[in-house]
Every structure is written in C-alpha cells, then in structure tokens.
Write a protein that holds these residues in place. Structure first.
Motif, PDB file in Angstrom:
ATOM      1  N   ARG A 105       0.291   9.509   1.543  1.00  0.00           N
ATOM      2  CA  ARG A 105       0.084  10.494   2.607  1.00  0.00           C
ATOM      3  C   ARG A 105       0.883  10.182   3.859  1.00  0.00           C
ATOM      4  N   THR A 106       1.442   8.994   3.939  1.00  0.00           N
ATOM      5  CA  THR A 106       2.258   8.639   5.113  1.00  0.00           C
ATOM      6  C   THR A 106       3.703   9.087   4.927  1.00  0.00           C
ATOM      7  N   THR A 107       4.289   8.746   3.769  1.00  0.00           N
ATOM      8  CA  THR A 107       5.686   9.104   3.509  1.00  0.00           C
ATOM      9  C   THR A 107       5.836  10.424   2.774  1.00  0.00           C
ATOM     10  N   HIS A 108       4.701  10.966   2.264  1.00  0.00           N
ATOM     11  CA  HIS A 108       4.721  12.223   1.501  1.00  0.00           C
ATOM     12  C   HIS A 108       5.647  12.129   0.289  1.00  0.00           C
ATOM     13  N   ILE A 109       5.508  11.007  -0.428  1.00  0.00           N
ATOM     14  CA  ILE A 109       6.307  10.768  -1.633  1.00  0.00           C
ATOM     15  C   ILE A 109       5.375  10.270  -2.737  1.00  0.00           C
ATOM     16  N   TRP A 110       5.663  10.707  -3.968  1.00  0.00           N
ATOM     17  CA  TRP A 110       4.931  10.187  -5.122  1.00  0.00           C
ATOM     18  C   TRP A 110       5.503   8.820  -5.498  1.00  0.00           C
ATOM     19  N   ASN A 111       4.657   7.788  -5.518  1.00  0.00           N
ATOM     20  CA  ASN A 111       5.087   6.428  -5.843  1.00  0.00           C
ATOM     21  C   ASN A 111       4.532   6.009  -7.207  1.00  0.00           C
ATOM     22  N   ASP A 112       5.381   5.308  -7.988  1.00  0.00           N
ATOM     23  CA  ASP A 112       4.933   4.786  -9.275  1.00  0.00           C
ATOM     24  C   ASP A 112       3.970   3.621  -9.065  1.00  0.00           C
ATOM     25  N   CYS A 113       2.918   3.598  -9.846  1.00  0.00           N
ATOM     26  CA  CYS A 113       1.904   2.547  -9.738  1.00  0.00           C
ATOM     27  C   CYS A 113       1.531   2.092 -11.146  1.00  0.00           C
ATOM     28  N   GLU A 114       1.331   0.788 -11.298  1.00  0.00           N
ATOM     29  CA  GLU A 114       0.992   0.227 -12.603  1.00  0.00           C
ATOM     30  C   GLU A 114      -0.186  -0.716 -12.459  1.00  0.00           C
ATOM     31  N   LYS A 115      -1.144  -0.599 -13.359  1.00  0.00           N
ATOM     32  CA  LYS A 115      -2.343  -1.431 -13.301  1.00  0.00           C
ATOM     33  C   LYS A 115      -2.668  -1.933 -14.702  1.00  0.00           C
ATOM     34  N   ILE A 116      -2.961  -3.226 -14.809  1.00  0.00           N
ATOM     35  CA  ILE A 116      -3.359  -3.814 -16.095  1.00  0.00           C
ATOM     36  C   ILE A 116      -4.814  -3.453 -16.356  1.00  0.00           C
ATOM     37  N   ILE A 117      -5.062  -2.750 -17.461  1.00  0.00           N
ATOM     38  CA  ILE A 117      -6.431  -2.370 -17.797  1.00  0.00           C
ATOM     39  C   ILE A 117      -7.024  -3.278 -18.870  1.00  0.00           C
TER      40      ILE A 117
END
Length: 352
Positions: A105-117
C-alpha cells in the motif's frame, strides 16, 4: 534543524538509525571476519592411512579445528529419492513453499512473497571417504544438520499453480493477496558427492569423527572445495565491511551536518550580541550628545531619532525599533539598526 539550533526529529531518527545499523553491521563484520580468519588457519588433514596416526599423536586425540575433503559414503542405510529413479543419498530435504503476490500500500506495487508451509529433513549416518578408492580410511560425520553452508543438490522441483475463479480474483484484489501456487522441492546430499568438512576431528574407539567444534567456532559442510569456501567467507567479510563503512559514513555525515548548523547558529548569535552591544553603546553616546538622561527617553521611542514613537515592523528579523521617517532615511540597502539584517519589507505598526 529549527531556529533554536536543536536537531529536527528527522535528523535525530536518521542519526540514530544509521548509528544503530553501523553498530549491528560492525558486530556481524567482526564475527564473519573472525570466522574467515579461523577457517584460514584451520589445519588441513588428508583422509589416508596416516589419519589415525596423526590423531593418536595429537593432544587428547583431537584436532580442534580441521579441514577434510572427501566423498560421501553410506554407513549402512541410504535414502532413495521420492521422485528420481536410482538417486540415493544420505540427507533428504522436502520443502513446500507457498508463493503469492502481496499488494504494497506504500509503493502501490504487487510484490512476490514466498513462505515455507512444510519442511521435512531425513538423514542417515554417513562417512567422508578418500577420493582414492584404494584407501580404506573414512571419517564419520556427526550432526550434519548443525553445519553451516550445507548446500544440498536440488533433485526435483515442481510448481503447482492455483486454479482461480473470477470470484477468487476479485476477493484477492480486495484482500491484497494473490496466491500463485505451491512449489515442491526435493534436495539431497547424494552418494559420491565431494564435500568439504570443517570442524573438530576426534579419534574415538578406533572411529574418526568430524563433529561441531567448541569455543564458538563455525561448523562447515559444503560441496565447495576448501579454497572456494574460504573465498566465499572472505567475500562476505568484505560485504559486511562495506556496509559498515557506508552506514558509518552516513552517521558521520549527519552528525557533521548537525554540528555545523549548530556552530553556524552559535556564530550568528555571537555576531548579533556584538552588534547589539555596539548599538547600545552608540545609543548611549547619542544620548550624551543630546544631553538627555537615559531614563527620560520613552521605551517605545525610535532608536534612531529617540524622539518619535516606533511605528515599523521590519521583516525578516521582526524588530520594532524605528519610526517611519527614520526608516525612509536609512541608506540603501536598508538594514535593521539593531541586528543589521536586510529589511525585505516593512509592516506599519499602527494603521492610519
């Protein structure tokens, strides 16, 4: 920095942040530098028939920090890859990672995110043997999962995308998270892989063991050779050193700017005090020339003529010290009689 000379909130935050990061990076740099130095000083030991003799002669049958290079050999059991045929190893790590895009919401860009499940690691006892197949000597590796630089070989990788309906897409835009899918990975330390081990080498009941060292030394198991491993550690030392220097210079620059501004304000105050003292001396001299008592002059009298009332506000200094006639008589460029600052404009004190 405000007119009082105190640093602004932004300057304080910037100075505190850069100083704290400098301290953190310097601590990491010192630790990495010590690790690289000890790794460089570690004793290189070959896996050959003289290995046990060397350990028998060592104090306590132990070399506190040794480097050995060998190939992975199973002791009894092996692990089979769940996805690749005829792929055997001694360490297997299965990982499920969720990949998604998160709206910033600050840069108004979609960022890739990865999480180990989910992650599971299986291991069986193994040895490091000599590259020469004719040498029977071997070193048993103890607690390999505690080692740093345990870079396993990726034997299988697959991405399972998420099927999304129109309703799901709308909901994802509202929530700010868009799932992409699940990445499945298998990593193994395969039989026959070349490994460099750095740790405590101990002879225990005719068994040579490589185990985590004492005294806070780093335990290494890497598929890199010794020289490459050392260069990698030294490159990290240079990186943290550069970060420490960069943020240290930033902290020094902010501190220098703050101190320079405070010194400039200090010099300006000294100059104004000197001008005011000179002005008061000139005013007393004028009173003596006019044969007037200082107490007989009205506090609101013009400081130039001492007879008319003050009627002008000088900008930018804000002094109210002269009447309109004396202001008009001031030589160009017009300056305040008290502080000698340039007069940008004048506001009448009394509306006619």
């Amino acid at each position: 920095m405000d007119n009082s000379g105190k640093p602004s909130t932004a300057q304080i935050v910037l100075l505190a942040t850069s100083s704290a990061l400098t301290a953190v990076f310097y601590s990491i740099y010192r630790r990495k530098s010590a690790t690289a130095a000890r790794l460089k000083e570690a004793q290189k030991v070959s896996i050959d028939q003289d290995l046990k003799s060397i350990l028998m002669e060592a104090p306590g049958k132990c070399i506190p920090y040794a480097v050995i290079e060998g190939v992975v050999r199973s002791v009894k059991d092996t692990l089979n890859s769940q996805f690749v045929d005829n792929c055997k190893g001694v360490i297997e790590r299965l990982t499920l990672r969720e990949q998604k895009m998160v709206w910033n919401r600050t840069t108004h860009i979609w960022n890739d995110c990865e999480k180990i499940i989910h992650q599971r690691t299986n291991t069986v006892p193994f040895d490091l043997a000599s590259h020469d197949g004719g040498v029977s000597a071997a070193v048993r590796v103890i607690r390999p999962l505690d080692a740093a630089e345990l870079d396993l070989e990726t034997t299988y990788e697959n991405f399972h995308p998420v099927a999304q309906s129109l309703t799901d897409v709308i909901g994802h835009f509202i929530s700010g998270e868009r799932p992409k899918g699940v990445k499945e990975t298998e990593e193994m330390l395969r039989l026959g892989a070349s490994v460099t081990g750095v740790g405590e080498l101990v002879l225990d009941s005719n068994l040579v063991r490589l185990q985590p060292p004492k005294q806070g030394l780093q335990y290494f198991l890497s598929r890199l050779d010794y020289e490459s491993l050392l260069r990698k550690q030294q490159a990290r030392v240079r990186l943290w050193k550069a970060l420490t220097a960069a943020f240290g210079l930033a902290a020094c620059a902010v501190l220098f700017f703050v101190l320079r501004r405070r010194y400039a304000l200090y010099r300006e105050r000294r100059r104004l005090r000197s001008l005011r003292a000179e002005f008061e001396e000139q005013q007393r001299k004028r009173l003596r020339e006019m044969d007037l008592d200082e107490g007989a002059v009205s506090p609101s009298a013009c400081v130039v003529c001492l007879s008319r009332q003050r009627s002008c506000v000088f900008l930018e200094c804000g002094h109210v010290c002269a009447c309109d006639e004396c202001h008009r008589a001031l030589p160009a460029p017009k300056r305040c009689p008290i502080c000698r600052r340039a007069i940008d404009r004048v506001i009448p004190l009394y509306n006619s």
